[in-house]
Design a protein around this motif. Sequence first.
Motif, PDB file in Angstrom:
ATOM      1  N   HIS A 152     -78.099  -6.921 -26.580  1.00  0.00           N
ATOM      2  CA  HIS A 152     -76.689  -7.174 -26.245  1.00  0.00           C
ATOM      3  C   HIS A 152     -76.547  -8.442 -25.409  1.00  0.00           C
ATOM      4  O   HIS A 152     -75.677  -9.273 -25.661  1.00  0.00           O
ATOM      5  CB  HIS A 152     -76.101  -5.999 -25.452  1.00  0.00           C
ATOM      6  CG  HIS A 152     -76.018  -4.736 -26.241  1.00  0.00           C
ATOM      7  ND1 HIS A 152     -75.968  -3.497 -25.657  1.00  0.00           N
ATOM      8  CD2 HIS A 152     -75.989  -4.526 -27.585  1.00  0.00           C
ATOM      9  CE1 HIS A 152     -75.914  -2.579 -26.613  1.00  0.00           C
ATOM     10  NE2 HIS A 152     -75.931  -3.177 -27.779  1.00  0.00           N
ATOM     11  N   HIS A 158     -77.755  -6.986 -34.718  1.00  0.00           N
ATOM     12  CA  HIS A 158     -77.078  -5.703 -34.914  1.00  0.00           C
ATOM     13  C   HIS A 158     -76.721  -5.481 -36.388  1.00  0.00           C
ATOM     14  O   HIS A 158     -76.873  -4.386 -36.908  1.00  0.00           O
ATOM     15  CB  HIS A 158     -75.836  -5.600 -34.035  1.00  0.00           C
ATOM     16  CG  HIS A 158     -76.128  -5.072 -32.663  1.00  0.00           C
ATOM     17  ND1 HIS A 158     -76.772  -5.817 -31.717  1.00  0.00           N
ATOM     18  CD2 HIS A 158     -75.910  -3.857 -32.092  1.00  0.00           C
ATOM     19  CE1 HIS A 158     -76.926  -5.089 -30.621  1.00  0.00           C
ATOM     20  NE2 HIS A 158     -76.408  -3.890 -30.816  1.00  0.00           N
ATOM     21  N   ASN A 212     -82.982  -2.526 -33.404  1.00  0.00           N
ATOM     22  CA  ASN A 212     -82.736  -3.848 -32.820  1.00  0.00           C
ATOM     23  C   ASN A 212     -84.040  -4.485 -32.358  1.00  0.00           C
ATOM     24  O   ASN A 212     -84.266  -5.680 -32.564  1.00  0.00           O
ATOM     25  CB  ASN A 212     -81.793  -3.737 -31.614  1.00  0.00           C
ATOM     26  CG  ASN A 212     -80.339  -3.641 -32.040  1.00  0.00           C
ATOM     27  OD1 ASN A 212     -79.967  -4.123 -33.088  1.00  0.00           O
ATOM     28  ND2 ASN A 212     -79.536  -3.012 -31.211  1.00  0.00           N
TER      29      ASN A 212
HETATM   30 FE   LIG Z   1     -76.441  -2.106 -29.578  1.00  0.00          FE
END
Ligand SMILES: [Fe+2]
Length: 368
Positions: free
Chosen positions: A188, A253, A271
């Motif tokens: 992220h 993602h 991920n």
């Molecule tokens: Fe995520």
Amino acid sequence: MLFGRGACIQLPEKLKALGVKKPIVLTDKGVAHTKIMEDIKQLLIDSNIEFELFDDVIPEPPVSCLEAARAQAFEAGGVDSVIGVGGGSAMDVAKALSLVLKHNDKIHNYMGVNNVQQRGLPSILLPTTAGTGSEVTPIAILTDTETQLKIGIVSQLILPDISLVDPALTDSMPPQVTAATGMDALTHAIEAMISKKTNPYSQALALEAVRLISQSLRQAYQDGSDQHARDQMAAASTLAGMAFASSSCLAVHALAYPLGARYQVPHGQANAMLLAATMRFNAPACQREFSRLANAMQLKPSTPERFLQELEKLTQYLNIPTTMASVGVTKDIIPEMARDACSNKRLMVPNPRSVTISDSEDIYYSIL
Ligand SMILES: [Fe+2]
């Protein structure tokens, strides 16, 4: 958003502040049998708050999981609020449930970007992993089992009313989950940093998240009882969530979703499998950002190549399987997965380097 050890004790007080009387608590079977849930139930009982418990949230939650929770709430009657306790799955189902309970509508009507017109029932989220950041993001992800695609509900109107981020709730996470969810948070932060939609606010949050993760993820994985490492990872996860909430996640993602939807690979692990390979693909467009990320990780020298090597080393240290074969993917399915990944325009368009179906295939093949 309240952060700190003991934050969850404020749950009854916050429910009262929201003026609600009967929440439905959503969680998964794993969390349901831990001391975390015992303590939360006791808190509610001690405060004379009637509640309904739904503990059947499953990983990569399908729409049917949401429908089961909705049916239970209707049957119970009088449910006026939603509490999500768990990782991304429980929190995402909680966000979606708050909408369908309030508006008595089909969830499909809210899927996509900005298709929510009004907020749902009041909601409180309590993360028990340090990874998804779902407690601070305007996104809920469900799996459509028919199309084998993950579908996002993206709207500022689904942000929870209150998040109680209590790192103590993450203390009992097993090492494998610590590793996978920690890599989700790292993804992220990195994607928020290099997104075409990035901005100084997002970058400040992302860099601090990366700094904390590089200091603490190995330690939290090795010694789950290290409270300092747990605290830093809980903070990093929330910071990274806020970072990508204002700038979007990207190709990692998009490429990871087919692994979750088709092979039930946990989101963080998917991920982690794709992070280094996708960043190698992105490298020509991200030299400056990679140097800044290397600097946040205190790598010497703070070069893009050193940053890429660190992603590989970290994944290896955390013993995360990195090959597609290890999760059952065969070569013949890769073209379909590449098409699925590229159909996710929300995630692919803001990627700093444009990703074709053929590029996606090459990234998958590189980790076959
Ligand atoms: Fe995520």
